[in-house]
Motif scaffolding. Sequence first.
Motif, PDB file in Angstrom:
ATOM      1  N   GLN A  77      74.766 -27.950 -19.890  1.00  0.00           N
ATOM      2  CA  GLN A  77      73.669 -28.590 -19.157  1.00  0.00           C
ATOM      3  C   GLN A  77      72.310 -28.035 -19.574  1.00  0.00           C
ATOM      4  OE1 GLN A  77      75.724 -28.493 -14.950  1.00  0.00           O
ATOM      5  NE2 GLN A  77      73.899 -29.778 -14.838  1.00  0.00           N
ATOM      6  N   THR A  80      70.500 -30.235 -22.050  1.00  0.00           N
ATOM      7  CA  THR A  80      70.087 -31.587 -21.686  1.00  0.00           C
ATOM      8  C   THR A  80      68.630 -31.577 -21.225  1.00  0.00           C
ATOM      9  OG1 THR A  80      70.746 -31.362 -19.369  1.00  0.00           O
ATOM     10  CG2 THR A  80      72.449 -32.058 -20.940  1.00  0.00           C
ATOM     11  N   PRO A  81      67.961 -32.719 -21.295  1.00  0.00           N
ATOM     12  CA  PRO A  81      66.568 -32.778 -20.818  1.00  0.00           C
ATOM     13  C   PRO A  81      66.435 -32.394 -19.345  1.00  0.00           C
ATOM     14  CG  PRO A  81      67.092 -34.723 -22.120  1.00  0.00           C
ATOM     15  CD  PRO A  81      68.387 -33.993 -21.908  1.00  0.00           C
ATOM     16  N   GLU A  82      67.465 -32.690 -18.562  1.00  0.00           N
ATOM     17  CA  GLU A  82      67.407 -32.372 -17.127  1.00  0.00           C
ATOM     18  C   GLU A  82      67.681 -30.898 -16.868  1.00  0.00           C
ATOM     19  OE1 GLU A  82      69.544 -34.590 -18.472  1.00  0.00           O
ATOM     20  OE2 GLU A  82      68.346 -36.402 -18.138  1.00  0.00           O
ATOM     21  N   GLY A  83      68.463 -30.263 -17.723  1.00  0.00           N
ATOM     22  CA  GLY A  83      68.801 -28.857 -17.555  1.00  0.00           C
ATOM     23  C   GLY A  83      69.664 -28.631 -16.328  1.00  0.00           C
ATOM     24  N   GLU A  85      69.783 -27.704 -12.322  1.00  0.00           N
ATOM     25  CA  GLU A  85      68.894 -27.833 -11.173  1.00  0.00           C
ATOM     26  C   GLU A  85      68.392 -26.464 -10.708  1.00  0.00           C
ATOM     27  OE1 GLU A  85      68.816 -29.794  -6.672  1.00  0.00           O
ATOM     28  OE2 GLU A  85      70.638 -29.885  -7.903  1.00  0.00           O
ATOM     29  N   THR A  89      64.144 -25.748 -17.936  1.00  0.00           N
ATOM     30  CA  THR A  89      64.802 -26.292 -19.122  1.00  0.00           C
ATOM     31  C   THR A  89      64.231 -25.617 -20.363  1.00  0.00           C
ATOM     32  OG1 THR A  89      63.171 -28.042 -19.474  1.00  0.00           O
ATOM     33  CG2 THR A  89      64.989 -28.516 -17.945  1.00  0.00           C
ATOM     34  N   ASP A  92      60.759 -26.745 -20.708  1.00  0.00           N
ATOM     35  CA  ASP A  92      59.870 -26.003 -19.806  1.00  0.00           C
ATOM     36  C   ASP A  92      59.490 -24.654 -20.416  1.00  0.00           C
ATOM     37  OD1 ASP A  92      59.978 -28.011 -17.864  1.00  0.00           O
ATOM     38  OD2 ASP A  92      61.718 -27.105 -16.873  1.00  0.00           O
TER      39      ASP A  92
END
Length: 267
Positions: A77, A80-83, A85, A89, A92
């Motif tokens: 994860q 991924t762009p979302e990283g 939660e 990321t 970031d």
Amino acid sequence: MASPDQDLTPVLDKDGVRLTVDDALATVTLTNPAKRNAQSPALWRALAEAGRALPGSVRVVVLRGEGKSFSAGLDRQMFTPEGIEGEPTFIDLARRDDAGVDSAIAAFQEAFTWWRRNDIVSIAAVQGHAIGAGFQLALACDLRVVADDVQFAMRETSLGLVPDLTGTHPLVGLVGYARALEICVTGRFVHAEEAVVSGLASVSVPAADLDGAATDLAAAVLAAPRDAVVETKALLRGAVGRSFDAQVVAERAAQARRLRDLAGIGD
């Protein structure tokens, strides 16, 4: 063989990390076998907390992973762009200034540094996959016992990154610059036989015997007087950064401390 910590009340049990203590022996277990003990910032914080939580009685720490893999590296994860939660990321991190990136990585590295403390001897019991961050976590320990199915690999360079979780220094020290470079830039697997021959591991055993081999090695370390082990580890760790002449001076000073201690003579 039963796991070495099954009957002990955990000192810490969170975010995929469990710490148990049995007098002078502590066991740190990675407890997310469903994800092959994949690593995340939360796991790194828990590992750092485990180091801070060690009682002063502990002399040996065994690191192990539940399931078929020691640790298959970073949680996917994170790529991924979302990283993940609640965590930054990679994008970031890239947007931070140099100080911000440095601070974030330094915090991640805290999970990997305390295993080298002179007052403990750390032993990694490694089976199956030890990839990327998993390889570096095994390298953070003083000693490695491996199962005959072990597969070490440093995949960071293949992903456009570098190994940054404190693994480069011990890897070069163990196998030499040329082999360390080749292992890192190709991302290939290092199996049990090569791990032992190259010095990455002390011994290879059948997977069913791994916990027992780590326990036996821990017992052998614990059989020696604590202060002598601490002085010896400090001498050997410092040898890399000293000249021969400086090292023999350090040996004399350490031996003087041991002789006075054994004779009951204070400094």
